[in-house]
Write a protein that holds these residues in place. Structure first.
Motif, PDB file in Angstrom:
ATOM      1  N   ALA A 197       0.835  -1.207   0.000  1.00 31.07           N
ATOM      2  CA  ALA A 197       0.000   0.000   0.000  1.00 31.07           C
ATOM      3  C   ALA A 197       0.872   1.260   0.000  1.00 31.07           C
ATOM      4  N   LEU A 198       1.968   1.232   0.750  1.00 34.21           N
ATOM      5  CA  LEU A 198       2.906   2.360   0.727  1.00 34.21           C
ATOM      6  C   LEU A 198       3.504   2.525  -0.671  1.00 34.21           C
ATOM      7  N   ASP A 199       3.838   1.407  -1.300  1.00 30.38           N
ATOM      8  CA  ASP A 199       4.350   1.450  -2.676  1.00 30.38           C
ATOM      9  C   ASP A 199       3.306   2.057  -3.607  1.00 30.38           C
ATOM     10  N   PHE A 200       2.064   1.611  -3.501  1.00 32.72           N
ATOM     11  CA  PHE A 200       0.977   2.130  -4.333  1.00 32.72           C
ATOM     12  C   PHE A 200       0.874   3.645  -4.172  1.00 32.72           C
ATOM     13  N   TRP A 201       0.876   4.121  -2.931  1.00 31.61           N
ATOM     14  CA  TRP A 201       0.744   5.548  -2.670  1.00 31.61           C
ATOM     15  C   TRP A 201       1.935   6.327  -3.222  1.00 31.61           C
ATOM     16  N   VAL A 202       3.151   5.842  -2.984  1.00 38.00           N
ATOM     17  CA  VAL A 202       4.358   6.542  -3.456  1.00 38.00           C
ATOM     18  C   VAL A 202       4.356   6.620  -4.979  1.00 38.00           C
ATOM     19  N   VAL A 203       4.034   5.516  -5.638  1.00 36.88           N
ATOM     20  CA  VAL A 203       4.027   5.508  -7.106  1.00 36.88           C
ATOM     21  C   VAL A 203       2.944   6.437  -7.640  1.00 36.88           C
ATOM     22  N   LYS A 204       1.740   6.316  -7.112  1.00 33.54           N
ATOM     23  CA  LYS A 204       0.610   7.078  -7.628  1.00 33.54           C
ATOM     24  C   LYS A 204       0.754   8.575  -7.366  1.00 33.54           C
ATOM     25  N   ASN A 205       1.238   8.950  -6.194  1.00 34.29           N
ATOM     26  CA  ASN A 205       1.219  10.353  -5.798  1.00 34.29           C
ATOM     27  C   ASN A 205       2.563  11.071  -5.844  1.00 34.29           C
ATOM     28  N   VAL A 206       3.665  10.332  -5.893  1.00 36.18           N
ATOM     29  CA  VAL A 206       4.968  10.991  -5.859  1.00 36.18           C
ATOM     30  C   VAL A 206       5.793  10.649  -7.098  1.00 36.18           C
ATOM     31  N   SER A 207       6.201   9.396  -7.222  1.00 42.62           N
ATOM     32  CA  SER A 207       7.142   9.056  -8.299  1.00 42.62           C
ATOM     33  C   SER A 207       6.510   9.172  -9.682  1.00 42.62           C
ATOM     34  N   GLY A 208       5.214   8.926  -9.804  1.00 48.44           N
ATOM     35  CA  GLY A 208       4.568   9.110 -11.102  1.00 48.44           C
ATOM     36  C   GLY A 208       4.630  10.541 -11.585  1.00 48.44           C
ATOM     37  N   ARG A 209       4.446  11.466 -10.671  1.00 48.16           N
ATOM     38  CA  ARG A 209       4.517  12.891 -11.027  1.00 48.16           C
ATOM     39  C   ARG A 209       5.941  13.312 -11.359  1.00 48.16           C
ATOM     40  N   ILE A 210       6.881  12.879 -10.523  1.00 52.80           N
ATOM     41  CA  ILE A 210       8.248  13.369 -10.660  1.00 52.80           C
ATOM     42  C   ILE A 210       9.011  12.654 -11.768  1.00 52.80           C
ATOM     43  N   LEU A 211       8.868  11.328 -11.873  1.00 52.03           N
ATOM     44  CA  LEU A 211       9.683  10.562 -12.821  1.00 52.03           C
ATOM     45  C   LEU A 211       9.136  10.563 -14.242  1.00 52.03           C
ATOM     46  N   VAL A 212       7.810  10.574 -14.402  1.00 54.48           N
ATOM     47  CA  VAL A 212       7.237  10.541 -15.753  1.00 54.48           C
ATOM     48  C   VAL A 212       6.247  11.672 -16.026  1.00 54.48           C
ATOM     49  N   GLY A 213       6.002  12.527 -15.039  1.00 53.97           N
ATOM     50  CA  GLY A 213       5.130  13.682 -15.259  1.00 53.97           C
ATOM     51  C   GLY A 213       3.664  13.342 -15.436  1.00 53.97           C
TER      52      GLY A 213
ATOM     53  N   ASP B 281       3.008  19.601 -19.609  1.00 54.85           N
ATOM     54  CA  ASP B 281       2.913  20.035 -21.001  1.00 54.85           C
ATOM     55  C   ASP B 281       3.996  19.339 -21.833  1.00 54.85           C
ATOM     56  N   GLN B 282       3.868  19.433 -23.139  1.00 50.29           N
ATOM     57  CA  GLN B 282       4.758  18.708 -24.054  1.00 50.29           C
ATOM     58  C   GLN B 282       6.221  19.088 -23.838  1.00 50.29           C
ATOM     59  N   GLU B 283       6.481  20.360 -23.630  1.00 52.16           N
ATOM     60  CA  GLU B 283       7.871  20.806 -23.440  1.00 52.16           C
ATOM     61  C   GLU B 283       8.473  20.180 -22.181  1.00 52.16           C
ATOM     62  N   SER B 284       7.713  20.166 -21.099  1.00 57.71           N
ATOM     63  CA  SER B 284       8.203  19.575 -19.846  1.00 57.71           C
ATOM     64  C   SER B 284       8.362  18.068 -19.972  1.00 57.71           C
ATOM     65  N   LEU B 285       7.418  17.424 -20.665  1.00 59.08           N
ATOM     66  CA  LEU B 285       7.520  15.974 -20.867  1.00 59.08           C
ATOM     67  C   LEU B 285       8.757  15.610 -21.681  1.00 59.08           C
ATOM     68  N   SER B 286       9.093  16.448 -22.662  1.00 52.18           N
ATOM     69  CA  SER B 286      10.267  16.154 -23.493  1.00 52.18           C
ATOM     70  C   SER B 286      11.567  16.310 -22.708  1.00 52.18           C
ATOM     71  N   ARG B 287      11.524  17.071 -21.612  1.00 46.48           N
ATOM     72  CA  ARG B 287      12.715  17.256 -20.786  1.00 46.48           C
ATOM     73  C   ARG B 287      12.838  16.213 -19.676  1.00 46.48           C
ATOM     74  N   MET B 288      11.892  15.283 -19.586  1.00 47.17           N
ATOM     75  CA  MET B 288      11.949  14.254 -18.543  1.00 47.17           C
ATOM     76  C   MET B 288      13.170  13.373 -18.772  1.00 47.17           C
ATOM     77  N   ASN B 289      13.801  12.957 -17.682  1.00 51.24           N
ATOM     78  CA  ASN B 289      14.990  12.115 -17.749  1.00 51.24           C
ATOM     79  C   ASN B 289      14.610  10.717 -18.236  1.00 51.24           C
ATOM     80  N   LYS B 290      15.290  10.245 -19.269  1.00 47.16           N
ATOM     81  CA  LYS B 290      14.974   8.936 -19.866  1.00 47.16           C
ATOM     82  C   LYS B 290      15.247   7.783 -18.897  1.00 47.16           C
TER      83      LYS B 290
END
Length: 183
Positions: free
Chosen positions: A53-69, A90-99
């Motif tokens: 459940a902690l993993d679910f919350w971290v992925v859904k609310n934190v790492s999803g936003r930061i790692l893949v936008g 936005d598209q510009e920010s998504l294109s700058r996401m770390n691969k």
């Protein structure tokens, strides 16, 4: 890649990547190792599900936003129907996401679900139906994130395509208007 280079240097968000992997690994490791050291199903169930459940919350609310936008959630509308909601950068920010961050995010998301499926098969072979309940809860949480982020990614691509086609159409119409207004 330089062998003297620190491991986390290629990641734009090493702390987020660490916690993205930590709870996945912790829930899987606890479940696997608890069979060796703990003889109490309730403790195994509670701790494993809590870590998942902690993993679910971290992925859904934190790492999803930061790692893949991306961000998703599900709401129930006034008619009682389930409605998926998606947000993306936005598209510009998504294109700058770390691969590398993105790669880690998606691969660990799918590998965790695959690991839970293998553990379910192993529990079936050993005829441990009670442990299937633990695996079922953990697998459900893992698949919920996969489905949510996959739908969100598809919605983001659709929004980018709509924005691009609207931009092209408006530029084309403005070009035509300026061409005819000159004449």
């Amino acid at each position: 890649m330089d062998p003297n280079q620190p491991v986390g240097e290629n990641y734009a968000n090493p702390r987020t990547c660490f916690f993205h992997v930590l709870f996945k690994a912790a829930s899987l490791a606890f479940y696997i190792l608890s069979a060796l050291f703990i003889d109490n199903f309730v403790i195994i169930f509670v701790v494993t599900v809590l870590l998942a459940a902690l993993d679910f919350w971290v992925v859904k609310n934190v790492s999803g936003r930061i790692l893949v936008g991306l961000r998703w959630w599900n709401e129930i509308n006034d008619l009682g129907e389930s409605v998926w909601k998606f947000e993306c950068l936005d598209q510009e920010s998504l294109s700058r996401m770390n691969k590398k961050d993105s790669w880690l995010f998606w691969w660990t998301l799918y590998l965790t679900a695959t690991a839970w499926i293998f553990l379910a098969i192993f529990s079936l072979i050993r005829l441990q139906a009670d442990y299937l309940l633990v695996i079922g809860v953990c697998l459900t949480l893992s698949i919920a994130n996969i489905v949510g982020f996959t739908k969100c990614k598809k919605d983001a691509k659709k929004q980018i395509q709509q924005f691009a086609s609207q931009t092209i159409a408006s530029r084309f119409s403005s070009t035509l208007q300026s061409a005819f207004s000159v004449v």
